[in-house]
Design a protein around this motif. Sequence first.
Motif, short mmCIF file in Angstrom:
data_model
loop_
_atom_site.label_atom_id
_atom_site.label_comp_id
_atom_site.label_asym_id
_atom_site.label_seq_id
_atom_site.Cartn_x
_atom_site.Cartn_y
_atom_site.Cartn_z
N LEU A 42 1.93 -9.35 -4.61
CA LEU A 42 2.21 -10.77 -4.88
C LEU A 42 1.49 -11.68 -3.89
N VAL A 43 1.52 -11.30 -2.63
CA VAL A 43 0.85 -12.10 -1.60
C VAL A 43 -0.65 -12.11 -1.84
N LEU A 44 -1.21 -10.95 -2.12
CA LEU A 44 -2.65 -10.87 -2.39
C LEU A 44 -3.03 -11.70 -3.61
N ASP A 45 -2.23 -11.63 -4.66
CA ASP A 45 -2.49 -12.42 -5.86
C ASP A 45 -2.51 -13.90 -5.54
N ARG A 46 -1.55 -14.35 -4.73
CA ARG A 46 -1.47 -15.77 -4.37
C ARG A 46 -2.66 -16.19 -3.51
N VAL A 47 -3.05 -15.35 -2.57
CA VAL A 47 -4.21 -15.66 -1.72
C VAL A 47 -5.46 -15.80 -2.58
N LEU A 48 -5.66 -14.89 -3.52
CA LEU A 48 -6.83 -14.97 -4.39
C LEU A 48 -6.78 -16.21 -5.28
N GLU A 49 -5.59 -16.58 -5.72
CA GLU A 49 -5.43 -17.81 -6.51
C GLU A 49 -5.83 -19.04 -5.70
N ILE A 50 -5.39 -19.10 -4.46
CA ILE A 50 -5.74 -20.22 -3.57
C ILE A 50 -7.25 -20.22 -3.35
N LEU A 51 -7.83 -19.06 -3.10
CA LEU A 51 -9.25 -18.95 -2.86
C LEU A 51 -10.06 -19.44 -4.07
N GLU A 52 -9.61 -19.10 -5.27
CA GLU A 52 -10.29 -19.55 -6.49
C GLU A 52 -10.26 -21.07 -6.63
N GLN A 53 -9.20 -21.70 -6.14
CA GLN A 53 -9.06 -23.15 -6.26
C GLN A 53 -9.92 -23.91 -5.26
N PHE A 64 -11.63 -16.59 5.04
CA PHE A 64 -10.69 -17.51 4.42
C PHE A 64 -9.25 -17.16 4.79
N VAL A 65 -8.92 -15.89 4.72
CA VAL A 65 -7.55 -15.46 5.01
C VAL A 65 -7.20 -15.71 6.47
N ARG A 66 -8.14 -15.51 7.37
CA ARG A 66 -7.88 -15.76 8.80
C ARG A 66 -7.55 -17.23 9.06
N ARG A 67 -8.09 -18.12 8.22
CA ARG A 67 -7.85 -19.55 8.42
C ARG A 67 -6.55 -20.03 7.78
N LEU A 68 -5.92 -19.21 6.96
CA LEU A 68 -4.67 -19.62 6.31
C LEU A 68 -3.58 -19.81 7.37
N ARG A 69 -2.81 -20.82 7.19
CA ARG A 69 -1.70 -21.08 8.10
C ARG A 69 -0.47 -21.42 7.27
#
Length: 73
Positions: A42-53, A64-69
């Motif tokens: 679920l977390v991976l799916d959400r991260v990829l969704e954010i990345l796509e946007q 990208f993931v390292r910059r997520l807060r």
Amino acid sequence: MTRRSKSKMEVPVCARLSADRFRVLETWCDFSFRKRAEVVGLVLDRVLEILEQQASTEVPVEQFVRRLRVDPS
């Protein structure tokens, strides 16, 4: 003994968690491997969704993931 074929879409997910975070995840998922896999999925799916946007998809996923807060509010 029959051998189950894996879906071509299955991708192993490898990551390193600190011991403290792993314990939190284990406790949260009641020490269930299946629940843990679902949470990670679920977390991976959400991260990829954010990345796509994001406008710049040329940024490597790791960067990208390292910059997520987490929003503290």
